[in-house]
Each structure stands twice: as structure tokens, then as C-alpha cells.
Design a protein around this motif. Structure first.
Motif, PDB file in Angstrom:
ATOM      1  N   SER A 179      15.647  54.653  97.731  1.00  0.00           N
ATOM      2  CA  SER A 179      16.897  54.225  97.107  1.00  0.00           C
ATOM      3  C   SER A 179      16.774  54.146  95.587  1.00  0.00           C
ATOM      4  O   SER A 179      17.724  53.793  94.906  1.00  0.00           O
ATOM      5  CB  SER A 179      17.324  52.851  97.656  1.00  0.00           C
ATOM      6  N   GLY A 180      15.588  54.487  95.065  1.00  0.00           N
ATOM      7  CA  GLY A 180      15.365  54.413  93.623  1.00  0.00           C
ATOM      8  C   GLY A 180      16.098  55.504  92.860  1.00  0.00           C
ATOM      9  O   GLY A 180      16.338  56.605  93.373  1.00  0.00           O
ATOM     10  N   ASP A 181      16.445  55.213  91.616  1.00  0.00           N
ATOM     11  CA  ASP A 181      17.175  56.174  90.791  1.00  0.00           C
ATOM     12  C   ASP A 181      16.365  57.444  90.544  1.00  0.00           C
ATOM     13  O   ASP A 181      16.920  58.552  90.551  1.00  0.00           O
ATOM     14  CB  ASP A 181      17.547  55.538  89.442  1.00  0.00           C
ATOM     15  N   SER A 182      15.058  57.295  90.330  1.00  0.00           N
ATOM     16  CA  SER A 182      14.244  58.471  89.991  1.00  0.00           C
ATOM     17  C   SER A 182      14.180  59.453  91.166  1.00  0.00           C
ATOM     18  O   SER A 182      14.324  60.670  90.974  1.00  0.00           O
ATOM     19  CB  SER A 182      12.837  58.051  89.569  1.00  0.00           C
ATOM     20  N   TYR A 183      13.984  58.943  92.395  1.00  0.00           N
ATOM     21  CA  TYR A 183      13.946  59.819  93.564  1.00  0.00           C
ATOM     22  C   TYR A 183      15.275  60.539  93.739  1.00  0.00           C
ATOM     23  O   TYR A 183      15.323  61.750  93.996  1.00  0.00           O
ATOM     24  CB  TYR A 183      13.617  59.012  94.823  1.00  0.00           C
ATOM     25  N   ASN A 184      16.367  59.799  93.584  1.00  0.00           N
ATOM     26  CA  ASN A 184      17.684  60.390  93.820  1.00  0.00           C
ATOM     27  C   ASN A 184      18.116  61.334  92.700  1.00  0.00           C
ATOM     28  O   ASN A 184      18.883  62.270  92.937  1.00  0.00           O
ATOM     29  CB  ASN A 184      18.708  59.276  94.044  1.00  0.00           C
ATOM     30  N   GLU A 209      24.788  59.155  97.232  1.00  0.00           N
ATOM     31  CA  GLU A 209      25.505  57.932  97.634  1.00  0.00           C
ATOM     32  C   GLU A 209      25.261  57.623  99.109  1.00  0.00           C
ATOM     33  O   GLU A 209      25.057  56.463  99.486  1.00  0.00           O
ATOM     34  CB  GLU A 209      27.002  58.104  97.363  1.00  0.00           C
ATOM     35  N   TYR A 210      25.285  58.664  99.955  1.00  0.00           N
ATOM     36  CA  TYR A 210      25.055  58.465 101.383  1.00  0.00           C
ATOM     37  C   TYR A 210      23.628  57.973 101.626  1.00  0.00           C
ATOM     38  O   TYR A 210      23.398  57.048 102.423  1.00  0.00           O
ATOM     39  CB  TYR A 210      25.300  59.768 102.143  1.00  0.00           C
ATOM     40  N   LEU A 226      16.409  64.395  93.736  1.00  0.00           N
ATOM     41  CA  LEU A 226      17.137  64.933  94.888  1.00  0.00           C
ATOM     42  C   LEU A 226      18.379  65.689  94.425  1.00  0.00           C
ATOM     43  O   LEU A 226      18.680  66.784  94.926  1.00  0.00           O
ATOM     44  CB  LEU A 226      17.529  63.803  95.834  1.00  0.00           C
ATOM     45  N   SER A 227      19.098  65.135  93.462  1.00  0.00           N
ATOM     46  CA  SER A 227      20.285  65.802  92.913  1.00  0.00           C
ATOM     47  C   SER A 227      19.910  67.146  92.294  1.00  0.00           C
ATOM     48  O   SER A 227      20.590  68.162  92.505  1.00  0.00           O
ATOM     49  CB  SER A 227      20.952  64.906  91.871  1.00  0.00           C
ATOM     50  N   GLU A 228      18.811  67.173  91.527  1.00  0.00           N
ATOM     51  CA  GLU A 228      18.354  68.421  90.910  1.00  0.00           C
ATOM     52  C   GLU A 228      17.935  69.434  91.973  1.00  0.00           C
ATOM     53  O   GLU A 228      18.155  70.634  91.829  1.00  0.00           O
ATOM     54  CB  GLU A 228      17.189  68.147  89.960  1.00  0.00           C
TER      55      GLU A 228
END
Length: 405
Positions: free
Chosen positions: A202-207, A39-40, A210-212
Motif C-alpha cells: 500500500s506504500g506510495d513507492s510500490y504503487n 486505487e483498487y 506499479l503505475s509506471e
């Protein structure tokens, strides 16, 4: 808490209550932290673009700086970038701007442009399918997430040979992100605009990746659990990484996303501090484990009062609490007397009991190979007990502490 020698303050009271209500899992802290980082990251990237515009080199530099700080706080030496963009760029022919995938949708024939872009993306992922599959296996990340990230990199105008180098060279989830960041840092040499960089970061796939990567850095893998030192190192790593995050982004506390990230990092540190307090009385550890693509939490309680170890009897007991996707909450009580091991599995229903009972020969064989004899019970909890507060914690920390241990 006074009886146990635990300082009575707001943080410890909150942690104590979380144990009583069975909401103390480190895995939840890890999930909260990874979500707050995403989110940040998204909020900050969008703010930079709104303030500076799509053509600003300063916008590109600031977005990459934020991303570098996040990755730097979470990375270890093993995660450092291992690609040289200058070497990769040599030999790459310059692509005319009108043929760049990120701009092709602006052509007069929009439908044809979109079809061409989609076909090119499909060709790239097809050609790299084996490499993507191997990367997914190495990183223990779902292949669909890796494939989506590859498509986004290509759609942003990054050359196929650069993407292939990133995929082939990355050995950890965080190294994959550091390699991407290294490419973005050389975006001017690859004709990447600030809009291309924003599209990736800011893309969903990158983030999602990043979460994983965050979960990977803050969890154990099954092979790590063979060495008890790995557990101690994990706690130290958690504390160190959350401290770095709070230090690096203290200025971001004015935003809601920055505040959430800081609070999630602080909560994890308080959880570890309280575990240290518990370890002054008896051996206890939380084991957040990354198993395949899933994350699960386990608690290990060893029934031995450290303050009275001289009077400890020959028998030692331990309790392992597991939160399983299919078996549900499972408690395994283990007692050791000489070479005789007795286990009691407490499960939520008859089906779970049947599954464990059918596979008990595997446990008997493993224990026998280590020179021990096993007896076993599988017990289905009474329905009333399944919905009460954490019974193990109540026994371990309650009024009958001395009797319990």
C-alpha cells in the motif's frame, strides 16, 4: 456514422464525440487505468488488514493473492520472476527481532531508534546506488522512485542481500514487481509480518512503480516503432490485458475502486474497437509512446479511402498529430509523389515554428539518405483555429469525406 458504416450505438457515439472534441487519446485511458489499479490495490489491502488484523497469516495470503492477480493479468513471459528465494535465504543470518528495522522505532529511546533506522536506510541506498542507477536506466523509471522503493523494502525488514538480488535481476518494470511479490510470498521464511507486507503493497513507492509498469506494458518505445507489427501487437496486448483484469476482478465491482478499474479497462477496449471501425475506411493508428520517463500520444492518419483503393492516385498523403510537452499540438502533413516528399508542419506559435525550422536539416538529411527529395513548409495556425474542435477529424469523418480522401 451511418454513411461510414459504423454501427450507431451508445459506445460508438461516445467514441465519435471524443474524436470530434480531441479527447480520444489512448494515453489518457492508460493513465486512468493505471490510477484505478493503484486505487483498487490500496483499498483492498487496507480492507483486508481492517478485517483480519496485523497478525493474521490469512491476511498476508490474501494481500499477496490480490497483488499476484494484478501482476498476472498485466505480465508477459518476459516479466516472469527470475529469482529463487530459497537460494537467497541460504547463508543469511537470522536478524534478532529487536534489531529489525521495522521494529527498531519501538525501542525505549525513540529518537535514537529513528536515527539508527534512517542511517541504516541511507547506508543501504548508498551501497546500492550504482545498482539502483542501472536498474532505473534499464526500466526507464526515475531513479528517485526506485530508490524510494528500495528504502521501503528495507524498512519493512527485507534483508539487504535479498533487495540487491531483486535490483540486479529485474529487467522490466513488471519483472521487478513480480520479483518483489515472490519475496513477499516467502515472507514467513524472512520473518515478514502481514503489517510488513501491507506497508509495502500500500506504500506510495510500490504503487508509483506499479503505475509506471502499467504504462510500460501499454505503450510503445521508439525502437518498437521500426516494426509495424509491434503496433498491431500492442493493440492485441491492450485488449488481452484489460480482459484479464476485468475477469480477475469482476468480484471487486461492488467497490468504487473496483468499478473504476473495470470501467477504465472497458473504455480502453471500446477505444480500440472504434479504431478498428475507422480502419475499415482508411489507415489510422494511435501511437502511445513512452519516451524516456515521459508518455505522449500521437495519431497517424493515412489519406487513402480503402473502399476506393483501385481508383487511388499515385500520390499518397498522411497526417501525424503529436501532442508535445514543449511544442504543444503539432500536425505534420506529409505527401509523397514518386520520390518527392512534401511536408507541412502546423504549429501553435512562432517560437515552435522557429525551433522546427532550425532543425529541418536533420529531416532533410534523413529523407535524402532513404532516396527521397524533401520540400517543406512550417505554418503557424491562426489563433481561432487553435481553439476549435479537432479539424483533422472533421475533415476525415465529415460531410466531405469522399472529397477529402
Amino acid at each position: 456514422m451511418n454513411k461510414l458504416g459504423i454501427t450507431v450505438n451508445e459506445a460508438n457515439i461516445s467514441q465519435y464525440e471524443s474524436y470530434i472534441t480531441n479527447s480520444h487519446q489512448l494515453t489518457q485511458d492508460i493513465t486512468n487505468l493505471s490510477q484505478s489499479i493503484i486505487e483498487y490495490n490500496k483499498e483492498t489491502v487496507n480492507q483486508i488488514m481492517n478485517q483480519m488484523g496485523v497478525s493474521s497469516q490469512s491476511a498476508s495470503d490474501q494481500m499477496i493473492s490480490i497483488n499476484s492477480n494484478i501482476l498476472g493479468a498485466l505480465s508477459d513471459n518476459i516479466d516472469a520472476t527470475n529469482i529463487n528465494v530459497a537460494d537467497i535465504i541460504q547463508g543469511i543470518e537470522s536478524v534478532p527481532q529487536e534489531e529489525n528495522l521495522s521494529n527498531v522505532v519501538n525501542s525505549d529511546n525513540t529518537n535514537t531508534a529513528v536515527d539508527t533506522a534512517n542511517q541504516n536506510l541511507t547506508n543501504i541506498t548508498n551501497q546500492m546506488s550504482e545498482s539502483i542507477s542501472k536498474l532505473s536506466e534499464r526500466l526507464s523509471i526515475d531513479s528517485t522512485k526506485v530508490e524510494a522503493l528500495v528504502k521501503d523494502l528495507s524498512n519493512a525488514g527485507i534483508d539487504e542481500s535479498v533487495i540487491k538480488t531483486i535490483v540486479d535481476k529485474s529487467e522490466t518494470p513488471m519483472q521487478l514487481l513480480n520479483n518483489i511479490n515472490e519475496v513477499l510470498s516467502n515472507g514467513d521464511k524472512l520473518n515478514l509480518t502481514s503489517d510488513n507486507i501491507k506497508e509495502i503493497l500500500s506504500g506510495d513507492s510500490y504503487n508509483e512503480v506499479l503505475s509506471e509498469a502499467v504504462k510500460d506494458k501499454l505503450s510503445l518505445k521508439p525502437k518498437d516503432m521500426e516494426n509495424p507489427k509491434e503496433i498491431d501487437d500492442l493493440y492485441k496486448s491492450m485488449y488481452d490485458k484489460t480482459s484479464k483484469l476485468m475477469d480477475a476482478f469482476s468480484a471487486g465491482a461492488n467497490s468504487s475502486a473496483g468499478e473504476n478499474m473495470s470501467q477504465a479497462a472497458k473504455s480502453m477496449q471500446q477505444r480500440i474497437d472504434f479504431m478498428q471501425n475507422l480502419n475499415n475506411m482508411f489507415a489510422y493508428a494511435q501511437l502511445p509512446v513512452k519516451l524516456d520517463n515521459n508518455q505522449m500520444n500521437s495519431d497517424l492518419y493515412v489519406y487513402m479511402n480503402k473502399r476506393n483503393m483501385k481508383s487511388a492516385k499515385e500520390e499518397v498523403s498522411a497526417l501525424l498529430h503529436l501532442d508535445m510537452d514543449h511544442l504543444g499540438a503539432t500536425d505534420v502533413h506529409v505527401s509523397l509523389h514518386g520520390t518527392n516528399v512534401h511536408t507541412r508542419f502546423y504549429v501553435e506559435d512562432e517560437l515552435s515554428a522557429k525551433i522546427i525550422d532550425e532543425h529541418m536539416t536533420m529531416l532533410e538529411k534523413a529523407i535524402s539518405e532513404n532516396g527521397f527529395n524533401l520540400t517543406n513548409e512550417v505554418i503557424t495556425r491562426e489563433p481561432a483555429l487553435a481553439t476549435t474542435s479537432n479539424m483533422v477529424v472533421k475533415e476525415m469523418l465529415g460531410d466531405d469525406l469522399e472529397k477529402s480522401v
